[in-house]
Motif scaffolding. Sequence first.
Motif, PDB file in Angstrom:
ATOM      1  N   LEU A 125       0.830  -1.207   0.000  1.00  0.00           N
ATOM      2  CA  LEU A 125       0.000   0.000   0.000  1.00  0.00           C
ATOM      3  C   LEU A 125       0.864   1.256   0.000  1.00  0.00           C
ATOM      4  O   LEU A 125       0.645   2.192  -0.783  1.00  0.00           O
ATOM      5  CB  LEU A 125      -0.915  -0.020   1.224  1.00  0.00           C
ATOM      6  N   VAL A 126       1.877   1.264   0.873  1.00  0.00           N
ATOM      7  CA  VAL A 126       2.753   2.443   0.991  1.00  0.00           C
ATOM      8  C   VAL A 126       3.699   2.529  -0.197  1.00  0.00           C
ATOM      9  O   VAL A 126       3.886   3.607  -0.784  1.00  0.00           O
ATOM     10  CB  VAL A 126       3.531   2.381   2.321  1.00  0.00           C
ATOM     11  N   ARG A 127       4.301   1.402  -0.567  1.00  0.00           N
ATOM     12  CA  ARG A 127       5.280   1.405  -1.654  1.00  0.00           C
ATOM     13  C   ARG A 127       4.666   1.891  -2.960  1.00  0.00           C
ATOM     14  O   ARG A 127       5.284   2.638  -3.723  1.00  0.00           O
ATOM     15  CB  ARG A 127       5.841   0.000  -1.838  1.00  0.00           C
ATOM     16  N   GLU A 128       3.429   1.480  -3.229  1.00  0.00           N
ATOM     17  CA  GLU A 128       2.776   1.834  -4.484  1.00  0.00           C
ATOM     18  C   GLU A 128       1.944   3.111  -4.379  1.00  0.00           C
ATOM     19  O   GLU A 128       1.327   3.518  -5.363  1.00  0.00           O
ATOM     20  CB  GLU A 128       1.868   0.679  -4.950  1.00  0.00           C
ATOM     21  N   ASP A 129       1.936   3.724  -3.191  1.00  0.00           N
ATOM     22  CA  ASP A 129       1.130   4.931  -2.977  1.00  0.00           C
ATOM     23  C   ASP A 129      -0.296   4.699  -3.478  1.00  0.00           C
ATOM     24  O   ASP A 129      -0.866   5.493  -4.248  1.00  0.00           O
ATOM     25  CB  ASP A 129       1.753   6.132  -3.686  1.00  0.00           C
ATOM     26  N   ALA A 130      -0.881   3.581  -3.021  1.00  0.00           N
ATOM     27  CA  ALA A 130      -2.171   3.118  -3.530  1.00  0.00           C
ATOM     28  C   ALA A 130      -3.314   3.506  -2.599  1.00  0.00           C
ATOM     29  O   ALA A 130      -3.116   3.792  -1.412  1.00  0.00           O
ATOM     30  CB  ALA A 130      -2.137   1.600  -3.709  1.00  0.00           C
ATOM     31  N   ASP A 131      -4.529   3.480  -3.146  1.00  0.00           N
ATOM     32  CA  ASP A 131      -5.733   3.726  -2.353  1.00  0.00           C
ATOM     33  C   ASP A 131      -6.157   2.482  -1.581  1.00  0.00           C
ATOM     34  O   ASP A 131      -6.752   2.584  -0.515  1.00  0.00           O
ATOM     35  CB  ASP A 131      -6.868   4.179  -3.264  1.00  0.00           C
TER      36      ASP A 131
END
Length: 350
Positions: free
Chosen positions: A117-123
Amino acid sequence: MGKVAPTPEPTRLSVVIPVYRSAQYIEPCLRAILSQTRPVDEVVLVDDRGDDGSIGMATRILTSADVEHRVVELDRNHGAGYARNAGLRAATGDVIWFFDSDDLADPTFAARMLDALVREDADFASCRTVFVDPVGAALGVAEPRQPRQGAVGGNEFARMLMRGKVKAYPPARLFRRAVLGDAPWDERRAYEDMAATLRIALRADRVALVDEPLLWYRQHPESTSQVTCTHTADVFAMGDEVARLAPELRERNTPSGWGSSWLEGSRNRSLARAFRYREVLIPAAHMAMRAAQANSGDPEVVRSLIAESRRRSSLADVVPLVASGQLRSAAFAVGMAASPSAYARVLRTR
């Protein structure tokens, strides 16, 4: 000297667990949460008034483990969608994990999903799912392997949902609170997951994909998808909602210029048609026919499900279904138009 990467803000992870008649499963469910290698920050239990003592069992387990938790008491049984929304309102985390009280998870679920989630800056982040039987033995993986690790756009993930490449099980996701809105889950019916997850995906800019099957989804005879009852008809309302959302899908490779809107609309109609047969009409009719063969369930409900599945099927769908490779659905459409009773006899032999 290179640019120093910013330190990520601390993430608070809340787990929301609707609890309804879960006495047989609640302890292993909570042990799966407590054994996470990245500890959760808060557990929100929602008492959906199963009145079997499972809420008391849950609070004793969490209290003895000294885990921050709270209980949301509902006035009566409302169902999973309502309970998840109530738990979301009570949760204090900026990342939410909706977990079912009969499910299990890999001990690395929270750590690996948060990392993605953090690595991909995802929702939100999504993983694959293992089906397990009532005692927790693995039955198989629900989804095919993803073509790649990393992330996709929310619209592409929505198309993956409609193609059946990923399942709409909420516990297989970690959501940033901001993408959820105030009440993301359908409260009026069973089969509340699919349309709600599709709406969330359409709001999302980016979805992290974790290829490993980290959620263990328990299948048992009492689950909504296994029991033919009045709630089974809710699958038709779910299908109608998905059909209303289908025009919002955007195909990444649709060319621009004249005719692009028509092409995109045609693809979406084909996608919605395939979904309707695969996820709505065939499951509803097969559940009803198998219930009739086993002399189980309300006969009126069984007849109604078969009649509605037949009404929503059409011989006009056969050619486009065949053209898109949906041979099983095409055969179903022919069988229901010709003779549902003959189709049911064939089903009995499979």
